[in-house]
Design a protein around this motif. Structure first.
Motif, short mmCIF file in Angstrom:
data_model
loop_
_atom_site.label_atom_id
_atom_site.label_comp_id
_atom_site.label_asym_id
_atom_site.label_seq_id
_atom_site.Cartn_x
_atom_site.Cartn_y
_atom_site.Cartn_z
N ARG A 21 -22.69 -8.81 -28.07
CA ARG A 21 -21.98 -8.83 -26.78
C ARG A 21 -20.55 -9.33 -26.96
O ARG A 21 -19.60 -8.78 -26.39
N TRP A 22 -20.38 -10.39 -27.76
CA TRP A 22 -19.06 -10.96 -28.01
C TRP A 22 -18.16 -9.93 -28.70
O TRP A 22 -17.01 -9.72 -28.33
N ALA A 23 -18.72 -9.26 -29.71
CA ALA A 23 -17.95 -8.23 -30.43
C ALA A 23 -17.56 -7.10 -29.48
O ALA A 23 -16.41 -6.64 -29.49
N ASP A 24 -18.48 -6.67 -28.65
CA ASP A 24 -18.18 -5.61 -27.68
C ASP A 24 -17.08 -6.04 -26.72
O ASP A 24 -16.19 -5.24 -26.39
N ASP A 25 -17.12 -7.29 -26.27
CA ASP A 25 -16.10 -7.79 -25.35
C ASP A 25 -14.71 -7.76 -25.97
O ASP A 25 -13.71 -7.62 -25.27
N GLU A 26 -14.64 -7.90 -27.30
CA GLU A 26 -13.34 -7.94 -28.00
C GLU A 26 -13.05 -6.64 -28.75
O GLU A 26 -12.15 -6.60 -29.59
N PHE A 27 -13.84 -5.59 -28.43
CA PHE A 27 -13.64 -4.26 -29.03
C PHE A 27 -13.68 -4.30 -30.56
O PHE A 27 -12.86 -3.69 -31.23
N ARG A 28 -14.65 -5.03 -31.09
CA ARG A 28 -14.87 -5.10 -32.54
C ARG A 28 -16.28 -4.66 -32.86
O ARG A 28 -17.16 -4.70 -32.02
N SER A 29 -16.49 -4.32 -34.12
CA SER A 29 -17.85 -4.10 -34.60
C SER A 29 -18.50 -5.45 -34.82
O SER A 29 -17.81 -6.49 -34.90
N LEU A 30 -19.80 -5.46 -34.94
CA LEU A 30 -20.50 -6.70 -35.22
C LEU A 30 -20.03 -7.26 -36.57
O LEU A 30 -19.77 -8.46 -36.70
N ASN A 31 -19.88 -6.39 -37.56
CA ASN A 31 -19.41 -6.82 -38.87
C ASN A 31 -18.01 -7.43 -38.78
O ASN A 31 -17.74 -8.47 -39.39
#
Length: 69
Positions: A21-31
């Motif tokens: 969710r955090w990665a999605d909020d910041e437009f990043r992949s999980l990696n």
């Protein structure tokens, strides 16, 4: 540039979901999010190696200006 290493990481499902969710909020992949957090933690702890390069740029390249000057 040196080869990037792969790591198998086992996470609690709730931790994985929170990171996703955090990665999605910041437009990043999980990696990318995990890499960012590890780099931040190493820097704050004074343990970041001096010879480490910047994180790789991912995603689309910046748009080129197509207007005539």
């Amino acid at each position: 540039m040196s080869e990037r290493r792969q790591v198998l990481l086992r996470l609690d499902p709730a931790v994985h979901d929170a990171l996703m969710r955090w990665a999605d909020d910041e437009f990043r992949s999980l990696n990318g999010q995990v890499d960012l957090l590890l780099r931040r933690a190493l820097t704050e702890a004074g343990r970041m190696p001096r010879n480490v390069g910047p994180p790789p740029r991912r995603g689309r390249p910046p748009a080129r200006d197509t207007t005539d000057s």
